[in-house]
Design a protein around this motif. Sequence first.
Motif, mmCIF file in Angstrom:
data_model
loop_
_atom_site.group_PDB
_atom_site.id
_atom_site.type_symbol
_atom_site.label_atom_id
_atom_site.label_comp_id
_atom_site.label_asym_id
_atom_site.label_seq_id
_atom_site.Cartn_x
_atom_site.Cartn_y
_atom_site.Cartn_z
ATOM 1 N N PRO A 144 0.977 -1.337 0.005
ATOM 2 C CA PRO A 144 -0.037 -0.111 0.209
ATOM 3 C C PRO A 144 0.756 1.468 0.316
ATOM 4 O O PRO A 144 0.289 2.375 -0.863
ATOM 5 N N SER A 145 1.946 1.376 0.496
ATOM 6 C CA SER A 145 2.950 2.425 0.451
ATOM 7 C C SER A 145 3.056 3.004 -0.111
ATOM 8 O O SER A 145 3.950 4.094 -0.593
ATOM 9 N N ASN A 146 3.589 2.029 -1.513
ATOM 10 C CA ASN A 146 4.536 2.366 -2.874
ATOM 11 C C ASN A 146 3.470 2.264 -3.768
ATOM 12 O O ASN A 146 3.758 2.447 -5.372
ATOM 13 N N ILE A 147 1.428 1.961 -3.640
ATOM 14 C CA ILE A 147 0.409 2.889 -4.884
ATOM 15 C C ILE A 147 0.147 3.832 -4.667
ATOM 16 O O ILE A 147 -0.500 4.658 -2.858
ATOM 17 N N LEU A 148 0.389 5.238 -4.863
ATOM 18 C CA LEU A 148 -0.514 6.533 -4.670
ATOM 19 C C LEU A 148 -1.709 6.448 -5.598
ATOM 20 O O LEU A 148 -1.761 5.349 -7.074
ATOM 21 N N LEU A 149 -3.183 7.145 -5.239
ATOM 22 C CA LEU A 149 -4.170 7.272 -6.078
ATOM 23 C C LEU A 149 -3.835 8.844 -6.005
ATOM 24 O O LEU A 149 -4.017 9.997 -4.833
ATOM 25 N N GLY A 150 -4.472 9.260 -7.289
ATOM 26 C CA GLY A 150 -4.627 10.605 -7.457
ATOM 27 C C GLY A 150 -5.525 11.094 -8.299
ATOM 28 O O GLY A 150 -6.348 10.268 -9.008
ATOM 29 N N ASN A 151 -6.206 12.445 -8.446
ATOM 30 C CA ASN A 151 -7.470 12.988 -9.035
ATOM 31 C C ASN A 151 -8.960 12.028 -8.783
ATOM 32 O O ASN A 151 -9.267 11.246 -10.534
ATOM 33 N N ARG A 152 -8.711 11.425 -7.852
ATOM 34 C CA ARG A 152 -10.280 10.564 -7.804
ATOM 35 C C ARG A 152 -11.578 11.262 -8.159
ATOM 36 O O ARG A 152 -11.656 12.828 -8.049
ATOM 37 N N SER A 153 -12.423 10.892 -9.341
ATOM 38 C CA SER A 153 -13.430 11.819 -9.585
ATOM 39 C C SER A 153 -14.863 10.355 -10.087
ATOM 40 O O SER A 153 -14.553 9.581 -10.848
ATOM 41 N N GLY A 154 -15.549 10.861 -10.293
ATOM 42 C CA GLY A 154 -17.089 10.352 -9.966
ATOM 43 C C GLY A 154 -16.363 8.590 -8.660
ATOM 44 O O GLY A 154 -15.658 8.135 -8.918
ATOM 45 N N ASN A 155 -17.141 7.772 -10.267
ATOM 46 C CA ASN A 155 -17.346 6.513 -9.956
ATOM 47 C C ASN A 155 -15.284 5.562 -10.128
ATOM 48 O O ASN A 155 -15.629 4.330 -9.718
ATOM 49 N N SER A 156 -14.947 6.535 -11.093
ATOM 50 C CA SER A 156 -13.566 6.146 -11.085
ATOM 51 C C SER A 156 -12.310 5.922 -10.081
ATOM 52 O O SER A 156 -12.912 7.109 -8.959
ATOM 53 N N ILE A 157 -12.063 5.395 -9.471
ATOM 54 C CA ILE A 157 -10.388 5.148 -8.241
ATOM 55 C C ILE A 157 -10.100 6.168 -8.561
ATOM 56 O O ILE A 157 -8.902 6.898 -7.515
ATOM 57 N N GLY A 158 -9.700 6.733 -10.018
ATOM 58 C CA GLY A 158 -9.193 8.035 -10.621
ATOM 59 C C GLY A 158 -7.035 7.445 -10.461
ATOM 60 O O GLY A 158 -6.955 6.599 -11.772
ATOM 61 N N ASP A 159 -5.973 8.532 -11.009
ATOM 62 C CA ASP A 159 -4.906 7.994 -11.562
ATOM 63 C C ASP A 159 -3.962 7.192 -10.379
ATOM 64 O O ASP A 159 -4.255 7.254 -9.412
ATOM 65 N N VAL A 160 -3.769 5.668 -11.111
ATOM 66 C CA VAL A 160 -2.554 5.022 -9.942
ATOM 67 C C VAL A 160 -1.600 5.314 -10.301
ATOM 68 O O VAL A 160 -0.836 4.787 -11.259
ATOM 69 N N TYR A 161 -0.625 5.026 -9.171
ATOM 70 C CA TYR A 161 1.052 4.880 -9.179
ATOM 71 C C TYR A 161 1.510 3.765 -9.168
ATOM 72 O O TYR A 161 1.016 3.809 -7.732
ATOM 73 N N LEU A 162 2.732 3.711 -9.430
ATOM 74 C CA LEU A 162 3.466 2.869 -8.562
ATOM 75 C C LEU A 162 4.562 3.466 -8.277
ATOM 76 O O LEU A 162 5.102 3.374 -9.775
ATOM 77 N N VAL A 163 4.887 3.215 -7.483
ATOM 78 C CA VAL A 163 6.467 3.993 -6.764
ATOM 79 C C VAL A 163 7.465 2.891 -6.356
ATOM 80 O O VAL A 163 6.926 2.308 -5.650
ATOM 81 N N ASP A 164 8.785 3.541 -6.032
ATOM 82 C CA ASP A 164 9.763 3.068 -5.432
ATOM 83 C C ASP A 164 10.233 1.752 -5.540
ATOM 84 O O ASP A 164 9.564 1.056 -5.578
ATOM 85 N N PHE A 165 11.198 1.911 -6.469
ATOM 86 C CA PHE A 165 11.825 0.807 -7.483
ATOM 87 C C PHE A 165 12.825 0.532 -6.813
ATOM 88 O O PHE A 165 13.580 0.223 -7.120
ATOM 89 N N GLY A 166 13.644 0.587 -5.342
ATOM 90 C CA GLY A 166 14.426 0.454 -4.406
ATOM 91 C C GLY A 166 14.953 -1.135 -4.522
ATOM 92 O O GLY A 166 16.003 -1.618 -4.094
#
Length: 506
Positions: A144-166
Motif C-alpha cells: 500500500p505505501s508504494n501505490i499512489l492514488l490521485g485525481n479521484r472523480s465520480g465512480n473511478s478510482i482515479g490515477d494509479v501510480y507505482l513508486v519506489d523501485f528500490g
Amino acid sequence: MIVTDTVLTDRYQIEELLSQKAGRRTFLAKDLQSQVPVIIKLLRFGDGFEWDDLKLFEREAATLKNLDHPEIPKYLDYFEIDEIDTPGFALVQSYIEAPSLATLIARGRKFSEAEIFELADRLLDLLTYLHQQHPPVIHRDIKPSNILLGNRSGNSIGDVYLVDFGSVQTVAKKEEGTITIVGSYGYIPLEQFGGQTITASDLYSLGMTLIHLLTGMHPAELPQVDGRVKFNAEISKRFERWLEKMTHPHLDKRFDSARVAQLALKSEDGSYGNFDRLKPAHTQIRLYRDRNQLKITWQEANGVVISVLNFIGFIIGTLLFFVTILTIFMSLYILITTLPGIFSLMVVPAFFCSFLLSAVLIIKWNSWLEQIRKMTPKESYGLVINNHYVYNSRNHRNEYKSVKLSQHLRSQIEILAYNPGYTFNQCLDTNGKLIQGSNTITIPPKLYLYCGNFEYSFPAHFSSTKFSQAELWWLGQELSDFLNLELQVIYPTPKVPPAPSCGGGC
C-alpha cells in the motif's frame, strides 16, 4: 548534514525530509531550473552501509532510466555527492502529488469491491508492461505505501501510480535471480524469502495488497492454513477465488503472468486459463461455461437401435454366408453330374463367380447398414454443474430430461481424478516371474468426479462413446478450473490373473 534549503549541485533545493532508514533518505526538493518539485533519493556511506545497498540503488537508477510509463516516476538525474560529512549518491526522479494507499487506509478510507477490481486491473496493466521488458523488471515490493492514488472523480478510482523501485530486480531467467532478500513481510511470497523471485512473485504481492484493502488488516495479521491466507470479506465468490489464486503459496497454482491474471479477472466465464489450446481439433464433445454453470455434452446414436441393427446385421450376414456356401455346393453338384467332361475347365470360374457374388452382397449390406446407423436419431448425453446441482442430462427427440444426481453445491465436490490409461504387455509377480495369462492388460483412460456418495466418470457406464487421453485431459483442466479443485492423476492397480496354485501341496 543535508538540511532544509540545502542546494545540491547548484540546482536542487531541499525542502522536506519525507522518509529515512539506515543509509537512505528521501527528500522533497525543487528543481531551480524548471521550478518544479522533484524527489531526491540519497544513499549515504557510513554506519550500516553495505555494498548490496549500492547495487540496489544503481539498479533502481538504471531501471527508471530505461522505463517510460505515465504511472511510473520518471528518471531525471543521477550524481555523486562529495561533501565530507555526507558522501554518497543521489537519484532524482519526478514528483507525483498523490497520497499512498497506506495513507488513505490510515485516514479510514474504505474501498468497495468495484474500486478494488478497477485498481487490480490498472496495476496488472502496469505489471504487464514491467514484466514484458527485456529482461523483465520485477518490482519485489508492491504494498500500500508504494501505490499512489490521485485525481479521484465520480465512480473511478482515479490515477494509479507505482513508486519506489528500490528493490527492483532485472533478470532474464529464474536461475539468475539475486540472493538478496528484499520486500516487506506479509506481502512477499515464499520463493522471495529464498532469494529467487520471478514475475509471479509480484502477483502475490499485489494480491496481498488487495486483501489488505478489503479487510483493513495487514496480511501478516491474517490467519493461515497450509500457507494460504484466510480472510473474510463481503465480495463475490468469483473475486474471492481470483484472489486465492493470486496469493497461492505454490508457484504452479498461481497465475503464470500478469496478462493471464488480468484476463481471468475480466473474463465473462470466470476462466482462469486458456484451455482452448488443449481442446483436440476433431473432438465431438461440446463444452459451455459461464460464471455459474459448466455444461459438457456429446451425441450418441440410440443404444437400443444400434443393438437391434447389429443383431439384424449378424443374422443377415450369417444368412448370406450360408447362401454362399450353398451356391458353391450346388454349382459343384451341377458341374459334376451334368458336364463331367468339362468339369476341370468350369470348376474354377464357378467358384470365383459364387465367391464374387457373395462378397458383393456382404459389402453392399454393410454399406446399407452403415447408412442406417448414420440416419439413426442421436441422443445428447452429458454432465451439467451449476451452483446448486450436479446432474446427468439427456435430450431425446428434443425432449429435455434431467436426472438429478446430487444436491451438493459445486464447492462441495471433493475429488477430481484423471487416469491416463495404460497397457501392460506382461505382469510379473513379486519374485519377478511372469504371471501366466497376463500377456496384455489394458486400462482405458477415465476422468472421475466424486461428490459425497455420487460418482461420475467420463466415459460413463451407459455411454458407447470412447474418449481419448487428450479429450479427458482437456475436460479435466476445465473442470479443475471451474471447480477450483486440483486435478489428481491416479494410476489404478490393474487386475491380473492369480498366480498358479499347487493346492497347498507346495
